[in-house]
Every structure is written in C-alpha cells, then in structure tokens.
Motif scaffolding. Structure first.
Motif, PDB file in Angstrom:
ATOM      1  N   SER A  25       0.784  -1.231   0.000  1.00 42.43           N
ATOM      2  CA  SER A  25       0.000   0.000   0.000  1.00 42.43           C
ATOM      3  C   SER A  25       0.817   1.282   0.000  1.00 42.43           C
ATOM      4  N   GLU A  26       2.152   1.194   0.183  1.00 41.86           N
ATOM      5  CA  GLU A  26       2.911   2.434   0.284  1.00 41.86           C
ATOM      6  C   GLU A  26       4.373   2.205  -0.081  1.00 41.86           C
ATOM      7  N   ILE A  27       5.045   3.325  -0.362  1.00 42.09           N
ATOM      8  CA  ILE A  27       6.481   3.324  -0.601  1.00 42.09           C
ATOM      9  C   ILE A  27       7.102   4.284   0.405  1.00 42.09           C
ATOM     10  N   LEU A  28       8.007   3.782   1.211  1.00 42.66           N
ATOM     11  CA  LEU A  28       8.652   4.577   2.242  1.00 42.66           C
ATOM     12  C   LEU A  28      10.159   4.521   2.066  1.00 42.66           C
ATOM     13  N   SER A  29      10.832   5.550   2.561  1.00 43.93           N
ATOM     14  CA  SER A  29      12.291   5.518   2.611  1.00 43.93           C
ATOM     15  C   SER A  29      12.743   5.998   3.978  1.00 43.93           C
ATOM     16  N   LEU A  30      13.913   5.525   4.380  1.00 48.20           N
ATOM     17  CA  LEU A  30      14.471   5.919   5.665  1.00 48.20           C
ATOM     18  C   LEU A  30      15.985   5.914   5.583  1.00 48.20           C
ATOM     19  N   ASP A  31      16.593   6.645   6.494  1.00 48.41           N
ATOM     20  CA  ASP A  31      18.047   6.666   6.623  1.00 48.41           C
ATOM     21  C   ASP A  31      18.440   5.442   7.429  1.00 48.41           C
ATOM     22  N   TYR A  32      19.056   4.426   6.781  1.00 48.40           N
ATOM     23  CA  TYR A  32      19.330   3.190   7.502  1.00 48.40           C
ATOM     24  C   TYR A  32      20.513   3.309   8.450  1.00 48.40           C
ATOM     25  N   ASN A  33      21.202   4.464   8.440  1.00 48.79           N
ATOM     26  CA  ASN A  33      22.266   4.688   9.407  1.00 48.79           C
ATOM     27  C   ASN A  33      21.723   5.229  10.727  1.00 48.79           C
ATOM     28  N   ALA A  34      20.464   5.690  10.717  1.00 53.15           N
ATOM     29  CA  ALA A  34      19.836   6.215  11.922  1.00 53.15           C
ATOM     30  C   ALA A  34      19.016   5.115  12.591  1.00 53.15           C
ATOM     31  N   PRO A  35      18.697   5.250  13.895  1.00 46.82           N
ATOM     32  CA  PRO A  35      17.847   4.260  14.565  1.00 46.82           C
ATOM     33  C   PRO A  35      16.495   4.138  13.862  1.00 46.82           C
ATOM     34  N   PHE A  36      15.951   2.929  13.814  1.00 52.24           N
ATOM     35  CA  PHE A  36      14.673   2.718  13.138  1.00 52.24           C
ATOM     36  C   PHE A  36      13.546   3.510  13.798  1.00 52.24           C
ATOM     37  N   GLY A  37      13.708   3.809  15.075  1.00 50.15           N
ATOM     38  CA  GLY A  37      12.669   4.555  15.776  1.00 50.15           C
ATOM     39  C   GLY A  37      12.689   6.048  15.510  1.00 50.15           C
ATOM     40  N   ASP A  38      13.697   6.516  14.747  1.00 48.46           N
ATOM     41  CA  ASP A  38      13.809   7.944  14.447  1.00 48.46           C
ATOM     42  C   ASP A  38      12.863   8.281  13.298  1.00 48.46           C
ATOM     43  N   SER A  39      11.663   8.738  13.619  1.00 48.33           N
ATOM     44  CA  SER A  39      10.636   9.002  12.602  1.00 48.33           C
ATOM     45  C   SER A  39      10.990  10.188  11.718  1.00 48.33           C
ATOM     46  N   SER A  40      11.946  11.016  12.135  1.00 50.56           N
ATOM     47  CA  SER A  40      12.292  12.193  11.338  1.00 50.56           C
ATOM     48  C   SER A  40      12.962  11.805  10.025  1.00 50.56           C
ATOM     49  N   THR A  41      13.512  10.601   9.939  1.00 51.44           N
ATOM     50  CA  THR A  41      14.172  10.166   8.705  1.00 51.44           C
ATOM     51  C   THR A  41      13.217   9.441   7.763  1.00 51.44           C
ATOM     52  N   LEU A  42      11.990   9.173   8.216  1.00 49.34           N
ATOM     53  CA  LEU A  42      11.027   8.418   7.418  1.00 49.34           C
ATOM     54  C   LEU A  42      10.303   9.335   6.434  1.00 49.34           C
ATOM     55  N   ARG A  43      10.242   8.937   5.181  1.00 42.33           N
ATOM     56  CA  ARG A  43       9.557   9.720   4.144  1.00 42.33           C
ATOM     57  C   ARG A  43       8.637   8.815   3.331  1.00 42.33           C
ATOM     58  N   GLU A  44       7.517   9.365   2.924  1.00 39.70           N
ATOM     59  CA  GLU A  44       6.594   8.637   2.059  1.00 39.70           C
ATOM     60  C   GLU A  44       6.797   9.109   0.624  1.00 39.70           C
ATOM     61  N   HIS A  45       6.759   8.187  -0.335  1.00 43.29           N
ATOM     62  CA  HIS A  45       6.973   8.514  -1.740  1.00 43.29           C
ATOM     63  C   HIS A  45       5.800   8.024  -2.584  1.00 43.29           C
ATOM     64  N   VAL A  46       5.563   8.747  -3.641  1.00 42.34           N
ATOM     65  CA  VAL A  46       4.568   8.346  -4.634  1.00 42.34           C
ATOM     66  C   VAL A  46       5.220   8.459  -6.003  1.00 42.34           C
ATOM     67  N   VAL A  47       5.157   7.407  -6.788  1.00 41.64           N
ATOM     68  CA  VAL A  47       5.695   7.458  -8.145  1.00 41.64           C
ATOM     69  C   VAL A  47       4.782   8.347  -8.982  1.00 41.64           C
ATOM     70  N   PRO A  48       5.287   9.444  -9.563  1.00 41.15           N
ATOM     71  CA  PRO A  48       4.457  10.317 -10.378  1.00 41.15           C
ATOM     72  C   PRO A  48       3.743   9.544 -11.484  1.00 41.15           C
ATOM     73  N   SER A  49       2.543   9.946 -11.778  1.00 43.83           N
ATOM     74  CA  SER A  49       1.672   9.362 -12.803  1.00 43.83           C
ATOM     75  C   SER A  49       1.002   8.085 -12.324  1.00 43.83           C
ATOM     76  N   LEU A  50       1.284   7.656 -11.100  1.00 40.30           N
ATOM     77  CA  LEU A  50       0.598   6.505 -10.523  1.00 40.30           C
ATOM     78  C   LEU A  50      -0.213   6.957  -9.314  1.00 40.30           C
ATOM     79  N   ARG A  51      -1.397   6.384  -9.155  1.00 33.54           N
ATOM     80  CA  ARG A  51      -2.229   6.784  -8.029  1.00 33.54           C
ATOM     81  C   ARG A  51      -1.611   6.305  -6.713  1.00 33.54           C
ATOM     82  N   ARG A  52      -1.879   7.078  -5.668  1.00 31.74           N
ATOM     83  CA  ARG A  52      -1.351   6.743  -4.352  1.00 31.74           C
ATOM     84  C   ARG A  52      -1.876   5.374  -3.916  1.00 31.74           C
TER      85      ARG A  52
END
Length: 404
Positions: A63-90
């Motif tokens: 249901s989603e595409i996410l990215s994160l900084d894998y050098n940071a702790p997994f619990g650090d939500s500030s590094t988490l980003r949501e992505h949408v491929v342009p021209s494709l519906r969310r």
C-alpha cells in the motif's frame, strides 16, 4: 575593491555540498542556477560526493512506498519519508526492480508498465511497452548502469515452463537508445531462478539458479545451484560457481538471498544451528567467499529461510528484512540490536538502497556537452542573497553528520 560576487568555481563547490532537496529548490533562484543544477555534469559530480553520505533504504509494500536513513535508529521518525511514483495513483503497488546511481526502476505489471524514477527529485520516465510475444509463467528483472557506454539498461525475461523444456524471451532496454531489443536466451533450460530480481554487482546482473535434471521422464532438483550472470556491457549470459556444492565439506548448507552488500556479492546460508552471511571478497573468485556474520537461532525470532540482507550501515551493522515484513539490525557478533515490526501488509515488501542524487532519467545523455561559463561577473542579485542560506544549509548538514 570589494565585490558582492563569488567566483564561479566557489559557488559550484558550495552547491555540490548541499542536500538534493535544497538543490531542487535553488533551481528557482535564477536561470543560471537552474542551468547549472540541471546540467548532467553537475549531477554526476553531486552523485560522486553524495554516494558516501546520503544513502537511503527504499521499501515498497502493498500500500505504500517509504524511505528511511538506515544509518539512523529505526525509531527515528524524522528520517522516514513517504513517496509516490508520479503518474501513478497513491497506494498503487509497484515492484522494485533495481536501483543504481539514485535511479530506481519499478514495475507496475509483470511484463510491462516499467518506470525509471528518481525518488529524491520526483523525475520519472515511463518506458515503452516491451511487447512480449511470450506471456510466461515466470519473469526475471534486472536494472543497472553500464559504465563502458555510460548507459542505463533494464533486462526483462519471460519464461514458460513445458513438460520437457522451457521457452523464453528476453528484452533489453537502453536508456540512451530509448528502445527495447530482443536478446538471446543464454540460460540453461533445466534451471529456475530462486528470486526474480537480478542483483547488480561489478557491472553485471546476478541470479541464483536451482538446477534440474530429468530422471525416468520426471524433472527433479539436482541438489546443486549456480549463479547466472548477465554482463551489461557484453549483453551476454555466463555462469559463476556457488560458494560450495553439496559434495564439498559443507554438505547440507542451504544458500539463498543473493545480495550486494558494500559492493560485494553475499549469500545467506542456513544450517541446523545458525544463519550465516557469506561475502565474496574478490569478485569472480570462488575461493574468496568468506564468513562475515553468524546468528544463532535461539538468540532471536527469525523466520527460517526468509531473512534477506539489504545493506551495511556506516558503522558496519547489517540491516535485513525478516519474513518480508520487519526490519532488523545486527552487529558483527550476530547480536540483534533492533528488531522492529514495520509492515503489516499481507504481501511481502521489497527493498533497495538508493543515493539521493540529481541524475534524471528524462534528461540523461551519454555524451557530456562542451564546457561553458555558467556565471558572469554580473550575476543576478538573488543569487547573492542566497549565499547566507547556502552557508546555513552546509553547517546544518555537517552538524547532522557529526551527531550520527
């Protein structure tokens, strides 16, 4: 005599040190800055500097595409980003085919709907339909960069399994030519890939094959595997030996999850007591396979045969996906440092490492243009007004790196 203008080379060096998100904004500062930042030569220079400090993990679930900084702790939500491929519906599910130099190739369908996408800038290029004449039961995918021709290539192969043989059809897309071409099969008909996505390493794509043989009219496993290699420069298949075979002293070890970790081919192996990570220290040399990591089963809850290593963090920790649904991080002693449930989708997620870069699939050209002066002595006033902001961006970036 004082001047409010900086030399062109100084401005370029400042810009090269900034994060991609800032450079995308700064393209609006002036026509000259837009010309510079959009120049493929500048993008390549930026990528060379960013590849050591701005790598991220891209994860695609149902249901989603996410990215994160894998050098940071997994619990650090500030590094988490949501992505949408342009021209494709969310929420549209896409398969990650591969990642190279900041470009990620995704597939919407098994045999078409391929896109090359830069998650950092949002640039995307929809590829033409490969028009397979053979609608197979199984597909191979592989995406990578061919440095010999300065070109990005996508390999897609279709396989149809029949009682005594298999039919296949391969298509190769060149970003530079913007076209598909049919390639020779070059793959043993009595084999099957354990994972559909090819692993890019040393300018070639790699698949682990399970070999089959016919006994009394019935196809059965040979109890041995091999690595199938597709050379992106030669555009040909060849074979590579596995770390061990069943007749060797490591009889009974089960190898799977072929990956590229830190520029080296790696395998996960399973025995009765441990999960082990093997690494090919010298490419193409079978004797160079070495044990890198060993994890005892009783130390951690891990799904057997479903652990997929993804990357190695800056401090040497291995990041992996367990059972396609959760991330874990372990140190060189096999101790699990983080074990976080990340995804609840029924479909297993896929992951790839990408570098934040300015390289665009839409403006890619294999031939650099002739050098030209991009700044004059009478630069725009708004360029000068951005210098203070540039300095702050650099200082903030350096501060963040030092904290990590």
């Amino acid at each position: 005599m004082s001047t409010k203008y900086l030399p062109e080379n100084v401005i370029v060096e400042i810009l090269l040190r900034l994060p991609v998100k800032s450079l995308v904004r700064f393209r609006c500062v002036s026509k000259r800055w837009r010309s510079l930042i959009s120049d493929p030569r500048f993008a390549k220079s930026q990528f060379s500097q960013a590849s050591e400090r701005s790598q991220r993990l891209l994860i695609s679930s149902r249901s989603e595409i996410l990215s994160l900084d894998y050098n940071a702790p997994f619990g650090d939500s500030s590094t988490l980003r949501e992505h949408v491929v342009p021209s494709l519906r969310r929420g549209r599910h896409v398969r990650i085919v591969g990642s190279c130099n900041g470009l990620v190739c995704v597939a919407v369908h098994r045999h078409k709907g391929f896109r090359i996408w830069n998650p950092s800038t949002g640039d995307v290029r929809k590829l033409p339909d490969p028009k397979f004449s053979l609608r197979g039961e199984d597909y191979w995918y592989g995406f990578g960069f061919d440095p010999s021709t300065d070109d990005y290539k996508l390999l897609v192969a279709s396989f149809l399994f029949l009682p005594r043989y298999q039919e296949s059809e391969g298509k190769l897309f060149s970003l530079k030519r913007n076209s598909w071409k049919t390639i020779l099969q070059g793959v043993d008909a009595s084999s099957e890939a354990k994972e559909s996505t090819g692993i890019l390493c040393n300018g070639s794509l790699h698949w682990q094959l399970e070999l089959w043989e016919e006994l009394d009219g019935v196809w059965v496993p040979e109890c041995r595997d091999q690595i199938c290699v597709f050379d992106l420069a030669e555009e040909k298949f060849h074979e590579m030996l596995m770390p061990v075979q069943v007749e060797d002293r490591y009889k009974g070890i089960f190898f799977c999850s072929l990956r590229n970790l830190g520029g080296c081919l790696c395998f996960i192996s399973y025995n009765r007591t441990h999960i082990e990570l093997w690494r090919m220290m010298e490419y193409g040399v079978r004797e160079s396979w070495a044990l890198m990591l060993s994890i005892a089963y009783f130390h951690v809850r891990i799904s057997r045969h479903n652990l997929a290593p993804v990357c190695i963090s800056r401090d040497g920790q291995v990041v992996a996906i367990n059972d396609g649904k959760e991330l874990l991080r372990c140190n060189s002693d096999g101790e699990i440092l983080e074990h976080v449930l990340a995804f609840s989708d029924s479909r297993k997620c896929k992951a790839a490492v990408f570098v934040e870069s300015l390289i665009s699939p839409n403006h890619y050209s294999g031939v650099d243009g002739q050098g030209q002066r991009l700044f004059s002595d009478e630069d725009d006033d708004n360029c000068t007004q951005m210098l203070a902001h540039l300095t702050n961006e650099m200082q903030n970036g350096d501060a963040s790196e030092s904290q990590r």
